[in-house]
Motif scaffolding. Structure first.
Motif, short mmCIF file in Angstrom:
data_model
loop_
_atom_site.label_atom_id
_atom_site.label_comp_id
_atom_site.label_asym_id
_atom_site.label_seq_id
_atom_site.Cartn_x
_atom_site.Cartn_y
_atom_site.Cartn_z
N GLY A 76 3.32 1.43 2.97
CA GLY A 76 4.50 2.17 3.37
C GLY A 76 5.77 1.50 2.88
N ARG A 77 5.82 0.19 2.97
CA ARG A 77 7.00 -0.55 2.50
C ARG A 77 7.11 -0.48 0.98
NH1 ARG A 77 4.81 -4.11 6.50
NH2 ARG A 77 6.03 -4.02 8.42
N LEU A 78 5.98 -0.55 0.28
CA LEU A 78 6.01 -0.44 -1.18
C LEU A 78 6.56 0.93 -1.61
CD1 LEU A 78 2.65 -2.08 -2.33
CD2 LEU A 78 4.96 -3.01 -2.56
N CYS A 79 6.13 1.97 -0.90
CA CYS A 79 6.63 3.31 -1.23
C CYS A 79 8.13 3.40 -0.99
CB CYS A 79 5.88 4.36 -0.40
SG CYS A 79 4.16 4.60 -0.88
N ARG A 80 8.61 2.76 0.06
CA ARG A 80 10.04 2.73 0.32
C ARG A 80 10.79 2.07 -0.84
NH1 ARG A 80 12.77 5.64 4.21
NH2 ARG A 80 11.73 5.56 6.20
N ARG A 81 10.22 1.00 -1.35
CA ARG A 81 10.92 0.21 -2.36
C ARG A 81 10.80 0.79 -3.77
NH1 ARG A 81 13.10 -4.80 -2.41
NH2 ARG A 81 13.13 -5.95 -4.38
N TYR A 82 9.59 1.21 -4.14
CA TYR A 82 9.36 1.62 -5.52
C TYR A 82 9.15 3.12 -5.69
CZ TYR A 82 8.69 -3.39 -6.13
OH TYR A 82 8.88 -4.76 -6.14
N GLY A 83 8.98 3.84 -4.61
CA GLY A 83 8.71 5.27 -4.70
C GLY A 83 7.23 5.56 -4.55
N SER A 84 6.92 6.68 -3.94
CA SER A 84 5.52 7.00 -3.65
C SER A 84 4.73 7.40 -4.89
CB SER A 84 5.45 8.13 -2.62
OG SER A 84 6.17 9.26 -3.06
N HIS A 85 5.40 7.91 -5.92
CA HIS A 85 4.67 8.35 -7.11
C HIS A 85 4.04 7.19 -7.89
CE1 HIS A 85 6.78 12.55 -7.35
NE2 HIS A 85 6.20 12.31 -6.20
N PRO A 86 4.80 6.18 -8.28
CA PRO A 86 4.16 5.06 -8.99
C PRO A 86 3.16 4.31 -8.12
CG PRO A 86 6.49 4.58 -8.57
CD PRO A 86 6.28 6.02 -8.26
N VAL A 87 3.40 4.22 -6.82
CA VAL A 87 2.44 3.55 -5.94
C VAL A 87 1.14 4.34 -5.88
CG1 VAL A 87 2.00 2.78 -3.59
CG2 VAL A 87 4.25 2.41 -4.60
N THR A 88 1.24 5.67 -5.86
CA THR A 88 0.03 6.50 -5.87
C THR A 88 -0.80 6.24 -7.13
OG1 THR A 88 1.02 8.27 -4.55
CG2 THR A 88 -0.85 8.87 -5.93
N VAL A 89 -0.14 6.20 -8.27
CA VAL A 89 -0.86 5.98 -9.54
C VAL A 89 -1.49 4.60 -9.56
CG1 VAL A 89 -0.58 5.78 -12.04
CG2 VAL A 89 0.62 7.59 -10.79
N ALA A 90 -0.76 3.57 -9.14
CA ALA A 90 -1.31 2.21 -9.12
C ALA A 90 -2.51 2.12 -8.19
CB ALA A 90 -0.23 1.22 -8.70
N CYS A 91 -2.42 2.74 -7.02
CA CYS A 91 -3.53 2.69 -6.07
C CYS A 91 -4.74 3.48 -6.59
CB CYS A 91 -3.09 3.24 -4.72
SG CYS A 91 -1.90 2.21 -3.84
N ALA A 92 -4.48 4.56 -7.31
CA ALA A 92 -5.58 5.33 -7.89
C ALA A 92 -6.36 4.51 -8.91
CB ALA A 92 -5.05 6.61 -8.53
N TYR A 122 -8.33 2.35 -0.87
CA TYR A 122 -8.52 3.65 -0.22
C TYR A 122 -7.42 3.90 0.82
CZ TYR A 122 -10.72 7.33 2.56
OH TYR A 122 -10.97 8.50 3.25
N GLY A 123 -7.13 2.91 1.65
CA GLY A 123 -6.08 3.07 2.63
C GLY A 123 -4.71 3.23 1.98
N SER A 124 -4.46 2.47 0.93
CA SER A 124 -3.15 2.50 0.27
C SER A 124 -2.88 3.84 -0.39
CB SER A 124 -3.08 1.38 -0.78
OG SER A 124 -3.12 0.11 -0.17
N ILE A 125 -3.87 4.38 -1.09
CA ILE A 125 -3.61 5.64 -1.78
C ILE A 125 -3.42 6.77 -0.79
CG2 ILE A 125 -6.02 6.38 -2.09
CD1 ILE A 125 -5.21 7.37 -4.88
N ASN A 126 -4.07 6.67 0.38
CA ASN A 126 -3.87 7.70 1.39
C ASN A 126 -2.44 7.71 1.91
OD1 ASN A 126 -6.40 9.33 2.62
ND2 ASN A 126 -7.10 7.47 1.62
#
Length: 410
Positions: A76-92, A122-126
């Motif tokens: 959640g904090r990573l998404c706040r800082r870098y945006g949910s889109h790049p975090v989704t791709v990295a977690c995928a 799995y938890g992160s990408i969710n």
């Protein structure tokens, strides 16, 4: 210096880009369910490979849960800082790579360690793609959140069915490496859309910190940067709804077949149909969730769903005939279908990715709590009586939804 809270940037995205973004996110939800289900069907083979006892395997499988719970709030904090889109791709990418690790292990300790990584991914990408989906729901101004979770359910059903069919033809290593290849290919193609498209928001995105969004139509209401005590309480409340829902999902997955076989005398094949009825009904419920939300609004959908699930589970747990129990399981699936998506969306609208993380962590906790709680109660009383706790928690979710509406001032 990196931008803080990129999800708050005002990005008015064209309609065709929103459509592409919705398709890409739907693909990621489906991929997540597909990969996780593909891993689940190979658990027996991994157990044999590692020589683990049932108890040791249970401890190793806790690595998935522990990894997910540990990383959810961090994500959640990573998404706040870098945006949910790049975090989704990295977690995928991490999820796709880590699913190939379990068949490479030959001890319970090593299996537990790699499952910790897999569970973390799995938890992160969710958290990440739910946060991205909530941004899109606000931009579209339509309650389409259930459609993403329907894609997850369809991906899971496809992954489980395909995995069962090819289990005899491929070794676990070959099968899970195929999942890695599929996951990386999907991430490459769908991820480009996410990386090229900023999280969409509306220009009038200026909600105060303690604002509670209208419960009927998703609006462009930016989540507060920091949760106030009131907002935190509401987010936890939605997390409790997610917990009640996931408790039922976990209980149905682990105990429905045994109930039909042990208490109603069903044959093993017929008993297995019980969870299929539940899962299929849940998928159908999520596919129709957008229309239901447009007609009823979020609070009525939560109350109606929780009440329906409670009645269905009472029928499924206490019915003396197989057909009635199967009907009850199907009704339960329809009732529970949209509770989790709506709870996560409302938490995310209040507090952004961190709200999603809180609600998801509660939900994951409910899925972990359900099966062992049912097992302990089944020993003390009986399995049918233990399964009625699913009905009790579904009714609790409905009651919480009503209380939340009063708290919101609607």
């Amino acid at each position: 210096m990196p931008l803080i809270n990129k999800t708050r940037t005002h990005n008015v995205v064209p309609g065709n880009a929103l459509t592409r973004l919705r398709v890409a996110l739907t693909v990621f939800f489906a991929m997540d369910g597909f990969i996780f289900a593909g891993w689940v069907v190979r658990i027996p083979a991994i157990k044999e490979q590692t020589g683990a006892s049932a108890g040791a395997l249970g401890l190793a499988l806790l690595g998935v849960s522990a990894g997910a719970v540990i990383t959810m709030m961090f994500t959640g904090r990573l998404c706040r800082r870098y945006g949910s889109h790049p975090v989704t791709v990295a977690c995928a990418v991490l999820l796709s790579l880590s699913v190939a690790l379990p068949p490479l292990t030959h001890s319970v300790l090593a299996l537990g360690a790699v499952l910790l990584v897999f569970g973390g991914a799995y938890g992160s990408i969710n958290v990440a793609f739910n946060s991205a989906a909530i941004d899109l729901v606000r931009a579209l101004r339509r309650p389409v959140m259930p459609s993403f979770h329907a894609a997850f359910s369809l991906g899971g059903m496809t992954g489980a069915g395909l995995g069962s069919l090819i289990a005899g033809a491929l070794t676990p290593t070959q099968h899970l490496f195929c999942l890695t290849a599929i996951g990386l290919a999907v991430t490459f193609f769908a991820g480009r859309t996410l990386l090229r498209t900023p999280p969409p928001t509306a220009p009038d995105d200026h909600a105060p910190d303690d604002h509670v969004p209208d419960e009927n139509t998703p609006r462009a209401a930016s989540a507060p940067r920091r949760m106030t005590p009131r907002t935190r309480l509401l987010v936890v409340t939605f997390g409790l709804i997610a917990l009640c829902t996931a408790y039922g999902e976990g209980a149905m997955a682990d105990w429905s077949a045994l109930h039909l076989e042990q208490d109603l005398g069903a044959a093993p094949g017929a008993a297995a149909i019980g969870y299929s009825c539940f899962a299929l009904a849940m998928t159908v419920g999520r596919l129709s969730g957008t229309r239901l939300l447009e007609v009823l609004g979020q609070t009525r959908t939560l109350v109606f769903g929780g009440t329906t699930a409670a009645l269905g589970m009472l029928l499924g747990a206490l019915a003396p005939a197989l057909w009635a129990a199967l009907l009850g399981f199907a009704v339960t699936g329809l009732g529970l279908a949209n509770l989790f998506p709506v709870a996560v969306e409302r938490a995310g609208r209040l507090a952004g990715p961190e709200g999603v993380a809180v609600a998801s962590t509660f939900g994951y906790g409910g899925m972990l709590l359900g099966p062992p709680a049912i097992g302990f109660m089944a020993e003390w009383i009986s399995l049918p009586a233990a399964l009625t706790t699913v009905a009790a928690l579904a009714a609790t979710a409905a009651a919480i939804a009503l209380l939340t509406r009063h708290t919101a001032g609607h």
